[in-house]
Motif scaffolding. Structure first.
Motif, PDB file in Angstrom:
ATOM      1  N   ASN B 172       0.835  -1.191   0.000  1.00  0.00           N
ATOM      2  CA  ASN B 172       0.000   0.000   0.000  1.00  0.00           C
ATOM      3  C   ASN B 172       0.883   1.259   0.000  1.00  0.00           C
ATOM      4  OD1 ASN B 172      -2.347   1.422   0.034  1.00  0.00           O
ATOM      5  ND2 ASN B 172      -2.813   1.055   2.211  1.00  0.00           N
ATOM      6  N   PRO B 173       1.450   1.595  -1.156  1.00  0.00           N
ATOM      7  CA  PRO B 173       2.436   2.684  -1.225  1.00  0.00           C
ATOM      8  C   PRO B 173       1.902   4.004  -0.654  1.00  0.00           C
ATOM      9  CG  PRO B 173       2.338   1.503  -3.312  1.00  0.00           C
ATOM     10  CD  PRO B 173       1.196   0.995  -2.489  1.00  0.00           C
ATOM     11  N   LYS B 174       2.797   4.720   0.009  1.00  0.00           N
ATOM     12  CA  LYS B 174       2.443   6.022   0.574  1.00  0.00           C
ATOM     13  C   LYS B 174       2.502   7.095  -0.514  1.00  0.00           C
ATOM     14  CE  LYS B 174       3.955   5.042   5.230  1.00  0.00           C
ATOM     15  NZ  LYS B 174       5.047   5.105   6.195  1.00  0.00           N
ATOM     16  N   VAL B 175       1.435   7.872  -0.597  1.00  0.00           N
ATOM     17  CA  VAL B 175       1.337   8.912  -1.618  1.00  0.00           C
ATOM     18  C   VAL B 175       1.418  10.288  -0.958  1.00  0.00           C
ATOM     19  CG1 VAL B 175      -0.156   9.937  -3.389  1.00  0.00           C
ATOM     20  CG2 VAL B 175      -0.160   7.454  -3.036  1.00  0.00           C
ATOM     21  N   GLY B 176       2.270  11.163  -1.484  1.00  0.00           N
ATOM     22  CA  GLY B 176       2.353  12.538  -0.992  1.00  0.00           C
ATOM     23  C   GLY B 176       2.150  13.519  -2.128  1.00  0.00           C
ATOM     24  N   LEU B 177       1.656  14.702  -1.801  1.00  0.00           N
ATOM     25  CA  LEU B 177       1.464  15.751  -2.799  1.00  0.00           C
ATOM     26  C   LEU B 177       2.585  16.780  -2.637  1.00  0.00           C
ATOM     27  CD1 LEU B 177      -0.346  17.158  -4.972  1.00  0.00           C
ATOM     28  CD2 LEU B 177      -1.614  18.201  -3.072  1.00  0.00           C
ATOM     29  N   LEU B 178       3.414  16.940  -3.652  1.00  0.00           N
ATOM     30  CA  LEU B 178       4.523  17.908  -3.580  1.00  0.00           C
ATOM     31  C   LEU B 178       3.953  19.294  -3.330  1.00  0.00           C
ATOM     32  CD1 LEU B 178       7.601  18.493  -3.971  1.00  0.00           C
ATOM     33  CD2 LEU B 178       7.092  18.957  -6.362  1.00  0.00           C
ATOM     34  N   ASN B 179       4.382  19.911  -2.217  1.00  0.00           N
ATOM     35  CA  ASN B 179       3.792  21.203  -1.854  1.00  0.00           C
ATOM     36  C   ASN B 179       4.814  22.057  -1.103  1.00  0.00           C
ATOM     37  OD1 ASN B 179       1.899  23.265  -1.390  1.00  0.00           O
ATOM     38  ND2 ASN B 179       0.249  21.806  -1.027  1.00  0.00           N
ATOM     39  N   ILE B 180       4.423  23.291  -0.811  1.00  0.00           N
ATOM     40  CA  ILE B 180       5.353  24.240  -0.174  1.00  0.00           C
ATOM     41  C   ILE B 180       5.143  24.320   1.335  1.00  0.00           C
ATOM     42  CG2 ILE B 180       5.607  25.554  -2.296  1.00  0.00           C
ATOM     43  CD1 ILE B 180       3.711  27.646  -1.188  1.00  0.00           C
ATOM     44  N   GLY B 181       4.468  23.341   1.879  1.00  0.00           N
ATOM     45  CA  GLY B 181       4.248  23.256   3.317  1.00  0.00           C
ATOM     46  C   GLY B 181       3.449  22.007   3.575  1.00  0.00           C
ATOM     47  N   SER B 182       3.436  21.540   4.803  1.00  0.00           N
ATOM     48  CA  SER B 182       2.761  20.274   5.070  1.00  0.00           C
ATOM     49  C   SER B 182       1.318  20.456   5.562  1.00  0.00           C
ATOM     50  CB  SER B 182       3.567  19.468   6.089  1.00  0.00           C
ATOM     51  OG  SER B 182       3.795  20.239   7.239  1.00  0.00           O
ATOM     52  N   GLU B 183       0.951  21.666   5.906  1.00  0.00           N
ATOM     53  CA  GLU B 183      -0.417  21.890   6.391  1.00  0.00           C
ATOM     54  C   GLU B 183      -1.445  21.660   5.273  1.00  0.00           C
ATOM     55  OE1 GLU B 183       2.122  23.972   6.399  1.00  0.00           O
ATOM     56  OE2 GLU B 183       2.393  24.926   8.354  1.00  0.00           O
ATOM     57  N   ASP B 184      -2.658  21.306   5.682  1.00  0.00           N
ATOM     58  CA  ASP B 184      -3.737  20.954   4.742  1.00  0.00           C
ATOM     59  C   ASP B 184      -3.992  21.991   3.654  1.00  0.00           C
ATOM     60  OD1 ASP B 184      -3.989  19.127   6.715  1.00  0.00           O
ATOM     61  OD2 ASP B 184      -6.163  19.346   6.971  1.00  0.00           O
ATOM     62  N   ASN B 185      -3.973  23.259   4.046  1.00  0.00           N
ATOM     63  CA  ASN B 185      -4.426  24.318   3.132  1.00  0.00           C
ATOM     64  C   ASN B 185      -3.283  25.020   2.399  1.00  0.00           C
ATOM     65  OD1 ASN B 185      -3.305  25.455   5.348  1.00  0.00           O
ATOM     66  ND2 ASN B 185      -4.820  27.093   5.563  1.00  0.00           N
ATOM     67  N   LYS B 186      -2.133  24.364   2.310  1.00  0.00           N
ATOM     68  CA  LYS B 186      -0.963  24.988   1.693  1.00  0.00           C
ATOM     69  C   LYS B 186      -1.043  24.977   0.171  1.00  0.00           C
ATOM     70  CE  LYS B 186       1.956  26.589   4.703  1.00  0.00           C
ATOM     71  NZ  LYS B 186       2.688  27.846   4.601  1.00  0.00           N
ATOM     72  N   GLY B 187      -0.337  25.917  -0.436  1.00  0.00           N
ATOM     73  CA  GLY B 187      -0.162  25.898  -1.876  1.00  0.00           C
ATOM     74  C   GLY B 187      -1.162  26.720  -2.657  1.00  0.00           C
ATOM     75  N   ASP B 188      -1.125  26.549  -3.965  1.00  0.00           N
ATOM     76  CA  ASP B 188      -2.022  27.281  -4.853  1.00  0.00           C
ATOM     77  C   ASP B 188      -3.335  26.515  -5.010  1.00  0.00           C
ATOM     78  OD1 ASP B 188      -1.077  25.138  -6.237  1.00  0.00           O
ATOM     79  OD2 ASP B 188      -0.143  26.267  -7.851  1.00  0.00           O
ATOM     80  N   ASN B 189      -4.227  27.023  -5.850  1.00  0.00           N
ATOM     81  CA  ASN B 189      -5.547  26.398  -6.019  1.00  0.00           C
ATOM     82  C   ASN B 189      -5.433  24.950  -6.482  1.00  0.00           C
ATOM     83  OD1 ASN B 189      -6.568  28.839  -5.306  1.00  0.00           O
ATOM     84  ND2 ASN B 189      -7.018  29.497  -7.406  1.00  0.00           N
ATOM     85  N   LEU B 190      -4.483  24.700  -7.393  1.00  0.00           N
ATOM     86  CA  LEU B 190      -4.313  23.339  -7.906  1.00  0.00           C
ATOM     87  C   LEU B 190      -4.007  22.370  -6.766  1.00  0.00           C
ATOM     88  CD1 LEU B 190      -3.983  21.311 -10.242  1.00  0.00           C
ATOM     89  CD2 LEU B 190      -1.615  22.072 -10.489  1.00  0.00           C
ATOM     90  N   ARG B 191      -3.144  22.777  -5.858  1.00  0.00           N
ATOM     91  CA  ARG B 191      -2.773  21.912  -4.726  1.00  0.00           C
ATOM     92  C   ARG B 191      -3.957  21.742  -3.772  1.00  0.00           C
ATOM     93  NH1 ARG B 191       1.513  21.490  -8.089  1.00  0.00           N
ATOM     94  NH2 ARG B 191       1.216  23.718  -8.349  1.00  0.00           N
TER      95      ARG B 191
END
Lengths: 309, 309
Positions: B172-191
């Protein structure tokens, strides 16, 4: 002489390292520098550590912002923090520049809301000075604006060039657009639109530029949206950390690391030398790395005092 | 046994290094491997270099694509190149996998137009396997799609997980979303949009992830748009190159670099071990680094033969 105000309670090693760095810089050169922070706490820590703060001006305030505070609190429960009061003093022109190693988000919110944007500026950018193989470059934006338009990036280029001129002897700084290839038509729509705007400007635009050409080349100002700019600088930092971690496994390399001054060979040094300017505000605000130590702060303040125009 | 087809004319060191690598892998293990390329040229170079190609199947073709050819030429003037003919043979199921170290853009165009997207797949992603401090991770997309929607990134996550499972023992591979912070609401609209889609999926989604946590952590599949994914991987490569360049100034470090096998200590090794899969095509296409040498190719082919399911 320019008047520098330093946030005594910003950063992981505050207030002790901040006070030591400030006092040391005053010993080493003729510098007009004050600190902002709770006076009682500063007095106490100075006594405990035998620091002579006799002629140091202290702007007194009640509290401070923690690294993990919600940035918006600078306008609410932390409106009497050292950072908020420092920004307010700057906005009243009591000082020429404000320096803090504290909470980046709060500093950005505070700069926007207290110091405010300069006339006609669309967005304030987080603009770090980043070491490269030879020399340094200015990156903007590195994280303040995750979502950008081409007009914003176009303005960042002008802001970056103005600032780069002010801190260097370069008359016509080279501007590059951070991209995934060097050809004209590379990248997403944002990059294609920005490329055209920059190409038709009177800037010294050298075109699209990839990470490798930035670190090995002579580009002075790298323009980016805050999302990919942040990924860029954090990837450099993470890779340095990984490599240093591997190198430290052999003690022969420890000596080399110790004796070699290049910032790419020392992840802490890299972080500490990569200070950021919040460009586009009415008055200059500078963010230092939260892990900064007294010696790096002292060096930075002396260099700031020499270069600020 | 799976049938592997290798582009004899892809990469900076083709065809000699390709032929040597292929022949070496056949010596070392039981492998079903063929090459595609101009037979006369292959015969000639084999004679000149005393290579025994007696039992090697060669799919003959007229020409080859150069590294600097316009990628679209694979459909036009270079439709009889080794890459085009190789992709065509793959699409006809004459082989199970096609491997090339040639022009990335042409390989992407050719895969899209000749091999074609698998049913319901929105976009083919460039998915490199990237070494980290311990182990490797899969990044997608790393440059094929500069412009992405959240639906596309959502699908990339599923494609990445499927592929990661097929090449590892991770259930069950771990999936992460490349982002500029680890908090839920980080990043641009796409993120922000993608975060919500991934959070409500049945994947093992570990949230937003920054470069440092990727290189030092245990995330298996990193999801990104092709623009910032490309900046990420090129920044890692550029930083390795910078550091290695600095380290080589001291000859004590040369021995360490030579004796230490970690790919982060060798920029060429890093590049050569970071092969990419073109995920989402009807049949698997693999892109090797253009600078690959025969020994790395041989190792890669043996490992591919063992792992392909």
């Amino acid at each position: 002489m320019k008047r520098i105000l330093v946030d005594a309670f910003g950063g992981d090693n505050a207030p002790l390292d901040v006070l030591e760095g400030v006092l040391e810089s005053r010993k080493k050169c003729d510098i007009n520098i004050s600190v902002v922070g709770n006076k009682n706490k500063i007095d106490q820590i100075s006594k405990e550590n035998n620091l002579n703060i006799e002629n140091l001006e202290i702007i007194d305030c009640k509290t401070e912002i923690a690294g993990n505070d919600d940035p918006m609190e600078i306008l609410k429960s932390k409106s009497e923090s050292s950072m908020a009061v420092g920004l307010f003093s700057l906005s009243q022109k009591k000082f020429d520049v404000f320096v803090s190693a504290g909470n980046s988000g709060a500093l950005l919110v505070g700069t926007n809301m207290i110091v405010k944007r300069a006339p006609n500026i669309r967005r304030i950018a987080f603009a770090p000075i980043i070491p490269k193989l030879e020399g340094k470059f200015l990156l903007l934006d590195a994280g303040a604006n995750a979502q950008c338009s081409s007009e914003i990036l176009h303005q960042f280029a002008f802001m970056g060039v103005d600032y780069f001129k002010s801190i260097s002897n370069v008359e016509n700084p080279k501007v590059g657009l951070l991209n995934i290839g060097s050809e004209d038509n590379k990248g997403d729509n944002l990059r294609k639109e920005t490329y055209q705007l920059l190409k038709s400007s009177n800037l010294n635009f050298i075109g699209n530029i990839e990470p490798n050409d930035i670190l090995f080349g002579d580009c002075d100002v790298v323009v980016s949206d805050g999302f990919s700019g942040n990924i860029f600088v954090k990837s450099i930092e993470a890779t340095i950390k990984t490599l240093i971690c591997l190198f430290k496994k052999d003690k022969n390399n420890l000596d080399f690391l110790k004796n070699n001054e290049h910032t790419y060979l020392n992840q802490k040094k890299f972080a500490q030398e990569s200070y950021s300017v919040l460009l586009g505000a009415n008055n200059p605000v500078i963010k230092l790395h939260s892990s900064i130590k007294s010696s790096s702060l002292c060096e930075f303040l002396i260099s700031l005092n020499e270069n600020i125009k």
